[in-house]
Design an enzyme around this catalytic site. Structure first.
Site, PDB file in Angstrom:
ATOM      1  N   ARG A  83       0.866  -1.109  -0.026  1.00 49.23           N
ATOM      2  CA  ARG A  83       0.113  -0.116  -0.019  1.00 49.23           C
ATOM      3  C   ARG A  83       0.855   1.164   0.199  1.00 49.23           C
ATOM      4  O   ARG A  83       1.832   1.434   0.795  1.00 49.23           O
ATOM      5  CB  ARG A  83      -0.884   0.075   1.241  1.00 49.23           C
ATOM      6  CG  ARG A  83      -1.867   1.142   1.397  1.00 49.23           C
ATOM      7  CD  ARG A  83      -2.654   1.295   2.376  1.00 49.23           C
ATOM      8  NE  ARG A  83      -3.682   2.612   2.668  1.00 49.23           N
ATOM      9  CZ  ARG A  83      -3.548   3.392   3.449  1.00 49.23           C
ATOM     10  NH1 ARG A  83      -2.939   3.207   4.560  1.00 49.23           N
ATOM     11  NH2 ARG A  83      -4.144   4.438   3.280  1.00 49.23           N
ATOM     12  N   HIS A 128      -2.879  10.829   0.659  1.00 46.32           N
ATOM     13  CA  HIS A 128      -2.392  10.674   1.827  1.00 46.32           C
ATOM     14  C   HIS A 128      -1.994  11.934   2.518  1.00 46.32           C
ATOM     15  O   HIS A 128      -1.024  12.097   2.742  1.00 46.32           O
ATOM     16  CB  HIS A 128      -1.445   9.463   2.055  1.00 46.32           C
ATOM     17  CG  HIS A 128      -1.327   8.845   3.361  1.00 46.32           C
ATOM     18  ND1 HIS A 128      -1.430   7.491   3.706  1.00 46.32           N
ATOM     19  CD2 HIS A 128      -1.012   9.675   4.637  1.00 46.32           C
ATOM     20  CE1 HIS A 128      -1.253   7.208   4.813  1.00 46.32           C
ATOM     21  NE2 HIS A 128      -0.973   8.296   5.297  1.00 46.32           N
ATOM     22  N   GLU A 174      -7.583   8.558   5.700  1.00 43.89           N
ATOM     23  CA  GLU A 174      -8.105   9.202   6.652  1.00 43.89           C
ATOM     24  C   GLU A 174      -8.274  10.793   6.743  1.00 43.89           C
ATOM     25  O   GLU A 174      -7.734  11.589   7.371  1.00 43.89           O
ATOM     26  CB  GLU A 174      -6.659   9.126   7.889  1.00 43.89           C
ATOM     27  CG  GLU A 174      -6.441   7.713   8.345  1.00 43.89           C
ATOM     28  CD  GLU A 174      -5.450   7.922   9.523  1.00 43.89           C
ATOM     29  OE1 GLU A 174      -4.793   8.904   9.684  1.00 43.89           O
ATOM     30  OE2 GLU A 174      -5.230   6.733  10.130  1.00 43.89           O
ATOM     31  N   ASN A 314      -7.844   2.190   9.309  1.00 50.95           N
ATOM     32  CA  ASN A 314      -6.667   2.093   9.761  1.00 50.95           C
ATOM     33  C   ASN A 314      -6.991   2.183  11.272  1.00 50.95           C
ATOM     34  O   ASN A 314      -7.710   3.030  11.887  1.00 50.95           O
ATOM     35  CB  ASN A 314      -5.845   3.371   9.606  1.00 50.95           C
ATOM     36  CG  ASN A 314      -5.252   3.635   8.016  1.00 50.95           C
ATOM     37  OD1 ASN A 314      -5.496   2.763   7.389  1.00 50.95           O
ATOM     38  ND2 ASN A 314      -4.969   5.032   7.830  1.00 50.95           N
ATOM     39  N   TYR A 316      -5.500   1.386  15.046  1.00 53.23           N
ATOM     40  CA  TYR A 316      -4.263   1.228  16.142  1.00 53.23           C
ATOM     41  C   TYR A 316      -4.646   0.962  17.408  1.00 53.23           C
ATOM     42  O   TYR A 316      -3.873   0.088  18.548  1.00 53.23           O
ATOM     43  CB  TYR A 316      -3.426   2.405  16.099  1.00 53.23           C
ATOM     44  CG  TYR A 316      -2.576   2.568  14.519  1.00 53.23           C
ATOM     45  CD1 TYR A 316      -3.298   3.027  13.949  1.00 53.23           C
ATOM     46  CD2 TYR A 316      -1.280   2.271  14.647  1.00 53.23           C
ATOM     47  CE1 TYR A 316      -2.673   3.366  12.239  1.00 53.23           C
ATOM     48  CE2 TYR A 316      -0.678   2.245  13.293  1.00 53.23           C
ATOM     49  CZ  TYR A 316      -1.374   3.062  12.226  1.00 53.23           C
ATOM     50  OH  TYR A 316      -0.659   3.093  11.067  1.00 53.23           O
ATOM     51  N   GLU A 389      -3.932  -0.166   7.695  1.00 49.85           N
ATOM     52  CA  GLU A 389      -2.899   0.042   8.591  1.00 49.85           C
ATOM     53  C   GLU A 389      -3.457  -0.483  10.153  1.00 49.85           C
ATOM     54  O   GLU A 389      -4.353  -0.204  10.595  1.00 49.85           O
ATOM     55  CB  GLU A 389      -2.635   1.761   8.643  1.00 49.85           C
ATOM     56  CG  GLU A 389      -2.045   2.316   7.646  1.00 49.85           C
ATOM     57  CD  GLU A 389      -1.859   3.875   8.002  1.00 49.85           C
ATOM     58  OE1 GLU A 389      -1.757   4.500   9.111  1.00 49.85           O
ATOM     59  OE2 GLU A 389      -2.048   4.479   6.929  1.00 49.85           O
TER      60      GLU A 389
HETATM   61  C1  GBH Z   1      -1.902   6.977  10.422  1.00 54.82           C
HETATM   62  O1  GBH Z   1      -2.774   7.963  11.221  1.00 54.82           O
HETATM   63  C2  GBH Z   1      -1.337   7.716   9.471  1.00 54.82           C
HETATM   64  O2  GBH Z   1      -2.327   7.260   8.370  1.00 54.82           O
HETATM   65  C3  GBH Z   1      -0.078   7.443   9.085  1.00 54.82           C
HETATM   66  O3  GBH Z   1       0.479   8.299   8.030  1.00 54.82           O
HETATM   67  C4  GBH Z   1       0.897   7.401  10.350  1.00 54.82           C
HETATM   68  O4  GBH Z   1       2.027   7.305   9.974  1.00 54.82           O
HETATM   69  C5  GBH Z   1       0.462   6.306  10.977  1.00 54.82           C
HETATM   70  O5  GBH Z   1      -1.009   6.499  11.312  1.00 54.82           O
HETATM   71  C6  GBH Z   1       0.974   6.293  12.493  1.00 54.82           C
HETATM   72  O6  GBH Z   1       0.951   7.302  13.384  1.00 54.82           O
HETATM   73  O7  GBH Z   1      -4.682  10.937  20.007  1.00 54.82           O
HETATM   74  O8  GBH Z   1      -6.979  11.363  20.159  1.00 54.82           O
HETATM   75  O9  GBH Z   1      -5.666  11.992  18.113  1.00 54.82           O
HETATM   76  C7  GBH Z   1      -1.733   8.841  12.191  1.00 54.82           C
HETATM   77  C8  GBH Z   1      -2.858   9.810  12.886  1.00 54.82           C
HETATM   78  C9  GBH Z   1      -2.500   9.502  15.328  1.00 54.82           C
HETATM   79  C10 GBH Z   1      -4.889   9.691  14.216  1.00 54.82           C
HETATM   80  C11 GBH Z   1      -3.218   9.056  16.414  1.00 54.82           C
HETATM   81  C12 GBH Z   1      -5.365   9.262  15.482  1.00 54.82           C
HETATM   82  C13 GBH Z   1      -5.079   8.807  17.993  1.00 54.82           C
HETATM   83  C14 GBH Z   1      -6.284   9.517  18.603  1.00 54.82           C
HETATM   84  N1  GBH Z   1      -3.526   9.176  14.213  1.00 54.82           N
HETATM   85  N2  GBH Z   1      -4.301   9.596  16.577  1.00 54.82           N
HETATM   86  S1  GBH Z   1      -5.914  11.149  19.211  1.00 54.82           S
END
Ligand code: GBH
Length: 501
Positions: A83, A128, A174, A314, A316, A389
């Site tokens: 990707r 992106h 996103e 995505n 996490y 992701e």
């Molecule tokens: C992804 O989102 C991206 O698509 C990628 O480019 C990036 O490198 C990867 O993750 C790793 O970070 O703390 O309330 O904001 C990244 C953006 C960061 C959005 C963490 C959501 C968590 C909730 N994300 N955030 S908050």
């Protein structure tokens, strides 16, 4: 053509995509090479004070020049898909107000051919976060409906140039994160915000994110329309969108907190997916935001009917949510009207929702993977899903020895537990088509610069040399075992740790 309908049990080994994910600004470098125009991120990172370590993506991991080497790494890991995103400003340096940059087209053609040559399927994101700066300067990019024309034109050029070889397209990565950070907190370009949300001189954090999102949704619909009418029948690919999706647990079992969880999901993810798939904004948003929420004209609702072939997620981490309507909250994360009055916290009674990591927003809660997937499956009528992701980050630690930096056991545990949770959704009938680990390499982590490392491979930023971490070897073994097995949803899949060679 459409991915809808075929059953999960049919062909896990041959059609399930296992890959890694990346993006143009975070990986390519070559920010002025071969006729590329400036992007909003080029301009943003060059302003002092925007990136915590003062770095930029000018060089990043230089995948623009080093991709042959990275293809070797991909072949080593054994992925069957990659990707990546196309840099809009590399293809159209001035958007639709200038010429196509043929050198940019050639670059991606060569890259895509090289992937296919090695049996790796390209999974391509059109945007992106990075867009031509020209669009900001001409008309304020996502704040103007003009952007729909630009995105449609750009998508058309991409489908025409690469669509014979690319079978998986996504319009946006996103967009929820991009508009919240660009127009509510202002920490990403174009750095617009107001009031208690951030620290900007211009913007309107209450309204501009809604306008920007509206234009993103209509731009998505326009691109899908072009694909459906001009390309899909001939090229036979599929198209979707990628959302950042968090899972939320109610802070207490109260009815109020459970309602607040629904609002948190709606104001973050369903905000985009509901219009694209159901033709209208979520009920909770319409109730709370009233006339501030833009409306779709009848003509636009027609265009929205094109929908998506699949949803990209995505995912996490997860948070707790506490209601702020029935019992008002102190101002904090999520408490505003534009976020649905739902306070977001990682802790309850001093205990974190999951194992803390070195990354401040990342907690290990694999149950969240299962729950968000099942939620999306229900709400969107079993639309095919790709996990576009998922990954684990470490803070850069220059004083550690290289052996320690490569021994990322926590990342292996994380991936194993999240893949296990994903397998469980498949056994429950979710239509999951692929999984992409973020990320093949350490790379430019947006406002954190190079201080956060998400790679299965360690990158030395002085030499740009890549070295496999334990997780690269683990993922290789994992994929090799999965792709050999015939997938039977009745039989639990052994997602256990595979012994290293
Ligand atoms: C992804 O989102 C991206 O698509 C990628 O480019 C990036 O490198 C990867 O993750 C790793 O970070 O703390 O309330 O904001 C990244 C953006 C960061 C959005 C963490 C959501 C968590 C909730 N994300 N955030 S908050």
């Amino acid at each position: 053509i459409s991915l809808r309908g075929s059953s999960v049990s049919s062909s896990f080994p041959s059609t399930f995509l296992f890959g890694t994910a990346s993006s143009s600004y975070q990986y390519e470098g070559a920010f002025l090479s071969d006729g590329k125009g400036l992007s909003n991120w080029d301009v943003f990172t060059h302003k002092p004070g925007t990136i915590i370590d003062g770095t930029t993506g000018d060089i990043a991991v230089d995948q623009y020049h080093l991709y042959e080497e990275d293809l070797n790494l991909m072949n080593y890991v054994g992925v069957n898909s990659y990707r990546f995103s196309i840099s809009w400003a590399r293809i159209l340096p001035k958007g639709r107000f200038g010429d196509v940059n043929w050198a940019g087209i050639d670059h991606y053609k060569n890259f895509i051919d090289a992937l296919l040559h090695r049996g790796i399927r390209p999974f391509v994101t059109l945007t992106h976060y990075d867009i031509p700066q020209e669009l900001e300067e001409r008309y304020g990019a996502w704040l103007s409906s003009e952007v729909q024309e630009d995105f449609k034109y750009y998508a058309d050029v991409c489908f025409r140039s690469f669509g014979d070889r690319v079978k998986y397209w996504t319009t946006f990565n996103e967009p929820n994160v991009a508009v919240i950070r660009g127009y509510r907190s202002g920490v990403y370009p174009p750095s617009r915000c107001s009031g208690s949300f951030g620290n900007c001189s211009s913007g309107d954090s209450e309204r501009e994110p809604l306008i920007a999102a509206h234009n993103v949704i209509l731009s998505h619909a326009a691109a899908v329309d072009v694909y459906r009418t001009k390309y899909q029948k001939i090229q036979g690919g599929s198209i979707g969108i990628v959302m950042n999706a968090l899972w939320y647990e109610p802070f207490s079992s109260s009815f109020e907190d459970r309602l607040a969880v629904e609002r948190a999901i709606s104001f973050y993810m369903n905000w985009f997916l509901d219009p694209i798939i159901h033709g209208k904004y979520p009920e909770e948003m319409r109730e709370i935001l009233g006339l501030d929420l833009p409306v779709f004209s009848r003509y636009e609702v027609e265009k929205l009917k094109n929908g998506v072939d699949f949803i990209g997620i995505n995912h996490y981490t997860s948070f707790y949510i506490k209601d702020c309507i029935f019992s008002p909250c102190e101002p904090g994360p999520g408490t505003s009207r534009t976020e649905g009055f739902a306070f977001r916290t990682a802790q309850k009674d001093g205990v974190f929702i999951g194992q803390q990591t070195e990354v401040d927003w990342l907690y290990v809660y694999p149950q969240g993977m299962e729950k968000i997937v099942m939620y999306i499956k229900e709400r969107y009528n079993n639309t095919p899903i790709f996990i576009t992701e998922n990954g684990y980050g470490y803070m850069d630690n220059p004083s550690s020895k290289i052996e320690e930096l490569l021994n990322d056991v926590e990342r292996v545990d994380y991936m194993r537990s999240y893949l296990n949770a994903l397998a469980s959704t498949i056994r429950k009938g979710a239509d999951i088509r692929g999984y992409f680990a973020w990320s093949l390499l350490d790379n430019f982590e947006w406002t954190c610069g190079y201080t956060v490392r998400f790679g299965l491979y360690h990158v030395d930023y002085d030499t740009l040399s890549r070295r496999p971490r334990l997780s690269a070897v683990w993922y290789k073994e994992f994929i090799a075992n999965k792709l050999k097995q015939d997938f039977n949803p009745q039989v639990p899949i052994d997602m256990g740790f595979h012994r290293l060679p």
